[in-house]
Design an enzyme around this catalytic site. Structure first.
Site, PDB file in Angstrom:
ATOM      1  N   ASP A 333      99.189  27.768  44.299  1.00  0.00           N
ATOM      2  CA  ASP A 333     100.051  28.185  45.397  1.00  0.00           C
ATOM      3  C   ASP A 333     101.221  28.955  44.825  1.00  0.00           C
ATOM      4  O   ASP A 333     101.541  28.788  43.660  1.00  0.00           O
ATOM      5  CB  ASP A 333     100.704  26.918  45.986  1.00  0.00           C
TER       6      ASP A 333
HETATM    7  P1  ADP Z   1     102.719  30.144  50.889  1.00  0.00           P
HETATM    8  O1  ADP Z   1     101.368  30.438  50.346  1.00  0.00           O
HETATM    9  O2  ADP Z   1     103.758  30.937  50.178  1.00  0.00           O
HETATM   10  O3  ADP Z   1     103.026  28.683  50.938  1.00  0.00           O
HETATM   11  P2  ADP Z   1     102.671  29.972  53.783  1.00  0.00           P
HETATM   12  O4  ADP Z   1     101.266  29.868  54.222  1.00  0.00           O
HETATM   13  O5  ADP Z   1     103.508  28.757  53.762  1.00  0.00           O
HETATM   14  O6  ADP Z   1     102.721  30.730  52.375  1.00  0.00           O
HETATM   15  O7  ADP Z   1     103.426  31.057  54.687  1.00  0.00           O
HETATM   16  C1  ADP Z   1     102.818  32.242  55.070  1.00  0.00           C
HETATM   17  C2  ADP Z   1     103.747  33.064  55.915  1.00  0.00           C
HETATM   18  O8  ADP Z   1     104.073  32.361  57.117  1.00  0.00           O
HETATM   19  C3  ADP Z   1     105.071  33.333  55.252  1.00  0.00           C
HETATM   20  O9  ADP Z   1     105.032  34.516  54.520  1.00  0.00           O
HETATM   21  C4  ADP Z   1     106.013  33.477  56.415  1.00  0.00           C
HETATM   22  O10 ADP Z   1     105.999  34.798  56.887  1.00  0.00           O
HETATM   23  C5  ADP Z   1     105.417  32.582  57.459  1.00  0.00           C
HETATM   24  N1  ADP Z   1     106.122  31.302  57.515  1.00  0.00           N
HETATM   25  C6  ADP Z   1     106.180  30.364  56.538  1.00  0.00           C
HETATM   26  N2  ADP Z   1     106.881  29.293  56.921  1.00  0.00           N
HETATM   27  C7  ADP Z   1     107.286  29.546  58.187  1.00  0.00           C
HETATM   28  C8  ADP Z   1     108.047  28.821  59.175  1.00  0.00           C
HETATM   29  N3  ADP Z   1     108.528  27.601  58.922  1.00  0.00           N
HETATM   30  N4  ADP Z   1     108.269  29.402  60.357  1.00  0.00           N
HETATM   31  C9  ADP Z   1     107.781  30.618  60.627  1.00  0.00           C
HETATM   32  N5  ADP Z   1     107.068  31.332  59.781  1.00  0.00           N
HETATM   33  C10 ADP Z   1     106.809  30.837  58.570  1.00  0.00           C
END
Ligand code: ADP
Ligand code: MG
Length: 902
Positions: A333
């Site tokens: 990740d």
């Molecule tokens: P990672 O692989 O970095 O953990 P995530 O799947 O957590 O990525 O996040 C993917 C995308 O979703 C982020 O780039 C962001 O744009 C959006 N995102 C992440 N967390 C939130 C949140 N709490 N609320 C809204 N959008 C979010």
């Protein structure tokens, strides 16, 4: 609370909310702490009876049901029959010590398994005295108000009061394999568990959404508690390697016994007398069976797990101790593993190109927001910023509060960071949220990539939404430019976002819109979302873990490929990957969209994409699983990290599933190991320890097997040469279980060898008994066997020495050779003189103890009597030492030749 018995039988699904509150004497504010304390005294802790442990008796029995013990008992009985009662006593003593040691080990292994269970204990979010806190789930009582979130385990049976897209996997109760959608409407009485859709049951897993419920039953009163009597099963805590070794030992035992009987028959036909044959057979069996091995192996593996734990890696499935060393790809990740996941909102960018810098770092509200002129700004003076702040506070599921000068937070890192930003703008988000409670929420899920809430503003309903830029823009039809609603230029905004992402910022977009009509729902489909107006972007910085860079480098040296799989923006991912050395300038970032275009995941185009890069961005959880699958199909041995519910399939599919310590209960449940501090470097440390562990296992096996081979060669040569048995059964036992037993356990404490992370990963299919193992065992065993036989032959043929005294010398020589051989076994590659002794002080003591015990026994009449030994002269001792030295020399030459060959 006179109704403890009836409480479990109530038809909770048919109650109105007020009735539940009345019945359980509670309210939406939760119980008071005092009341909760009283109730726990009344209802008891919320836990199920412990699963049945393997009893001590079972462990002892298991130790005794072992072919070696059978042979020994037979030998002891025979000794009594021929009037050697003291031999029998010694043999029984050996059986006793051996079984006691084994029992102790097995018992310890069971215990460490239960300490792991402690680590897996679940926490519940509970509202008490109107405040939300986290509690161990044991402390829940009926009447508690509990909050559920995707990835959690349901801690007790509860009636749901609020749900938002709540889906719960309760297959263990209902057998239903798809997650059950939950709702809050009142249902009729007498329904089956699966039909009680307004309830959630202890032990189920929240797959999606959020919920609030009121605990109605705890502990054995829960549905799972009622069936728990049937499901409490004990799991074997034995490492698979030890199980395989035990099987292997049983197999050689049977083979050796068969061989000995054949040899015995041949000898009988040659005229040897019956008791002599019997003792020969026993001697051969005892020397060939590596009795000390299971104990030493268990010690080696338990040392490995302890060492891993010290480096923040908790092994859940013992297979991963041995397999970690074979890992060829680590799929990590980004957020939290390669970065510290301390998101701080750093920059606000409006569509009119004005930028605002946010000062400060970490989860607090300390710092200012300043404009390009360096002037600090407050919400009251800037409408555009005020709107973004509104969205930040209302499309938020986290909490950040200050109490006694200390900041407390809970929830998603992005959400907490946005609350920090709002404090810096002079807002008290807590106050806002109590004054203007949102009337509906769409929770964040990683497949969806946004979160939103519906609020009542001046008699109309507005939706506030924040999330990934592309996702948000899909809903937007207009933009707010300098206070006016204008037509939107999506490419311009995407360009702005890309620019920020290139700088390593994680970007969220902010939008809002008025709902023409609104209906509160448990699940909002996209068509419930009106056309939105775009307000701006916020860029977050999540500092890199500086150790991660070193670990990536280390992986390269160790032949392990590091890849990043993230849901984040490709530019953010690319920038961070380059900073960490996972990617270089030429690396192309592959996105989820590219996979979607490539077609099915078993198509060549998909596979080509997987093979082409080390950075995957905007990847959905399903695609993560597919990437892992393709890698495994390509013959890689893959460790995958994950924390969310959605990661569970990928963690399961991986060769080594690595769950994050801060991750969800679900991830921890399917992972084969847990990284307590979420840190990428700890995973690499785990791989290193895995390699050390496997090396140590090989060393421990080598030492015992080589000695066994030496003894067999000595005995066979002596019989062939028509000489008497060179060692008595008791002496062989002494060698195998006492002197070498001590050493072998000490060898298990060996520290890691230097080059462990400089060589390529071991092939998972590679056996412990590979060519190297067979060769080194034959060479060292032959050296031992031929030299001891030489001495035996010399003493019998050319001297008048008494047979018993000659055996005394042979036994001493054997002990010394074992002493020397331990040093050979410390490394399969490097010279024995190059492995620093201080790396394993226990071994130094082990060798001294083995030799010391033998020398002391030569002085003590009782031991002299049993082992038929006596003190030797100083000169004789030196001669024997000289004879043992080739043990080291031969193996040094062996290693030298091998090094030259490779
Ligand atoms: P990672 O692989 O970095 O953990 P995530 O799947 O957590 O990525 O996040 C993917 C995308 O979703 C982020 O780039 C962001 O744009 C959006 N995102 C992440 N967390 C939130 C949140 N709490 N609320 C809204 N959008 C979010
Ligand atoms: Mg994430």
């Amino acid at each position: 609370m006179e109704h403890q018995d009836t409480i479990a039988q109530e038809q909770w699904q048919s109650f109105r909310e007020e009735d539940i509150f009345r019945e359980l004497k509670t309210s939406a504010k939760g119980l008071s702490q005092d009341e909760a304390k009283n109730r726990i005294a009344f209802y008891g802790e919320n836990k199920l009876p412990e699963s049945k442990k393997v009893s001590l008796l079972q462990i002892i029995l298991h130790q005794l049901l072992n072919p070696l013990i059978f042979i020994l008992v037979a030998a002891a009985v025979a000794s009594v029959a021929i009037g050697e009662g003291k031999d029998a006593i010694f043999i029984f003593l050996v059986i006793f010590i051996n079984s006691a040691l084994g029992t102790y080990q097995e018992f310890n292994a069971e215990k460490s398994a239960s300490s792991l269970q402690k680590l897996m204990k679940i926490k519940a979010r509970v509202r008490r005295d109107s405040k939300e806190t986290e509690l161990p789930s044991e402390q829940l009582v009926p009447g508690d108000v509990v909050l559920l979130e995707s990835g959690m385990k349901v801690p007790a049976d509860m009636r749901l009061l609020e749900v938002s897209e709540l889906e719960v996997d309760e297959s263990f109760l209902t057998g239903e394999s798809i997650a059950a959608k939950k709702q809050v409407a009142i249902l009729k009485e007498s329904l089956g568990v699966a039909e009680r859709t307004n309830m959630a049951f202890a032990g189920a897993t929240v797959m999606k959404g959020r919920g609030v419920g009121i605990v109605v039953c705890t502990g054995i009163d829960t549905q799972v508690g009622k069936i728990s009597q049937d499901v409490t099963e004990s799991v074997s805590a034995k490492p698979p390697l030890v199980q395989r070794m035990e099987k292997f030992i049983k197999q050689i035992s049977i083979f050796i016994i068969a061989l000995s009987i054949i040899l015995g028959i041949v000898l009988r036909m040659q005229g040897m007398d019956f008791t002599a044959i019997f003792f020969f057979v026993v001697a051969l069996s005892v020397s060939a069976i590596p009795e000390g091995l299971p104990v030493a192996l268990t010690v080696a593996l338990s040392i490995a797990t302890t060492r891993m734990a010290k480096r923040n890696v908790i092994v859940r499935k013992l297979t991963s101790v041995e397999s970690l060393g074979s890992c060829t790809v680590i799929a990590s990740d980004k957020t939290g593993t390669l970065t510290v996941n301390e998101q701080t909102a750093k920059i606000i960018q409006l569509p009119n190109n004005s930028q605002y810098t946010i000062e400060g770092q970490g989860y607090n509200g300390e710092g200012k927001v300043i404009d390009s002129q360096g002037k600090s700004i407050e919400v009251s003076e800037n409408d555009a910023i005020a709107k973004i702040a509104r969205i930040a506070v209302f499309a938020n599921e986290g909490s950040l509060t200050k109490e006694n000068e200390k900041w407390f937070y809970h929830g998603d890192a992005m959400d907490v960071a946005l609350l920090g930003m709002s404090y810096k703008l002079g807002i008290d988000p807590e106050k806002w949220l109590t004054e203007e409670k949102p009337i509906g929420k769409i929770p964040y899920e990683s497949e969806r990539k946004f979160s939103a809430s519906f609020c009542n503003e001046n008699n109309s309903i507005f939706i506030n939404m924040k999330g990934a830029v592309e996702t948000i823009l899909d809903f937007c039809t207009s933009v707010c430019l300098n206070g006016q609603i204008k037509e939107i230029d999506k490419n311009k905004i995407l360009g702005d976002a890309e620019h920020l992402a290139k700088g390593g910022y994680r970007v969220l977009a902010f939008a809002s819109g008025e709902c023409k009509s609104y209906q509160k729902k448990e699940i909002y489909e996209n068509d419930a979302i009106p056309a939105l107006t775009f307000y701006g972007l916020v860029g977050f910085i999540d500092p890199l873990r500086h150790e991660a860079k070193i670990s990536v480098e280390q992986c390269r040296g160790a032949g392990i490929k590091v890849i990043m799989i993230t849901g984040d923006h490709p530019e953010t991912a690319g920038t961070i990957a380059r900073e960490l050395g996972i990617a270089d300038e030429s690396t192309q970032v592959v996105t989820g969209q590219m996979f979607a275009q490539a077609g099915a995941y078993d198509s060549p185009a998909f596979e080509k994409l997987v093979a082409s890069t080390a950075v995957f961005a905007r990847v959905s959880p399903t695609q993560k699983l597919e990437i892992v699958d393709v890698l495994i199909r390509r013959g890689e041995f893959v460790a995958v990290t994950g924390d969310g519910v959605n990661d569970a399939p990928a963690l399961k599919r991986a060769n080594i599933g690595v769950a994050m310590g801060s991750g969800t209960d679900v991830a921890k449940e399917v992972g084969s190991m847990i990284v307590v501090d979420d840190n990428f470097s700890s995973i690499v440390a785990g791989v290193e320890e895995g390699r050390f562990a496997f090396d140590n296992v090989r060393k421990v096996i080598y030492l015992l097997i080589a000695t066994g081979a030496g003894l067999i060669i000595l005995i066979l040569l002596s019989v062939l040469a028509g000489l008497p048995l060179p060692l008595l059964a008791v002496q062989l036992l002494w060698l195998n279980l006492v002197t070498n037993g001590i050493q072998d356990v000490a060898l298990a404490f060996e520290g890691g060898e230097q080059g462990a992370m400089k060589r390529p990963p071991r092939k998972p299919s590679e056996k412990i008994f590979n060519t190297l193992m067979i060769n080194q065992t034959i060479v060292s065993g032959a050296t031992m066997g031929f030299i001891t036989f030489g001495l035996w032959y010399y003493l019998n043929t050319y001297t008048q020495m008494d047979e018993t005294y000659a055996r005394n010398l042979i036994l001493l020589l054997m002990v010394l050779m074992q002493n020397f051989h331990v040093f050979n076994a410390r490394s399969e590659r490097v010279s024995a003189f190059k492995v620093p002794l201080k790396k394993n002080i226990i071994l130094a003591f082990g060798v001294l103890a083995a030799q010391g015990i033998h020398i002391i026994s030569m002085q003590i009449p009782f031991m002299q009597n049993i082992l038929r030994i006596e003190p030797v002269t100083y000169k004789e001792w030196l001669y024997v030492v000289a004879l043992a030295i080739p043990m080291i020399l031969v193996m040094e030459v062996f290693k030298y030749l091998r090094r030259k060959k490779t």
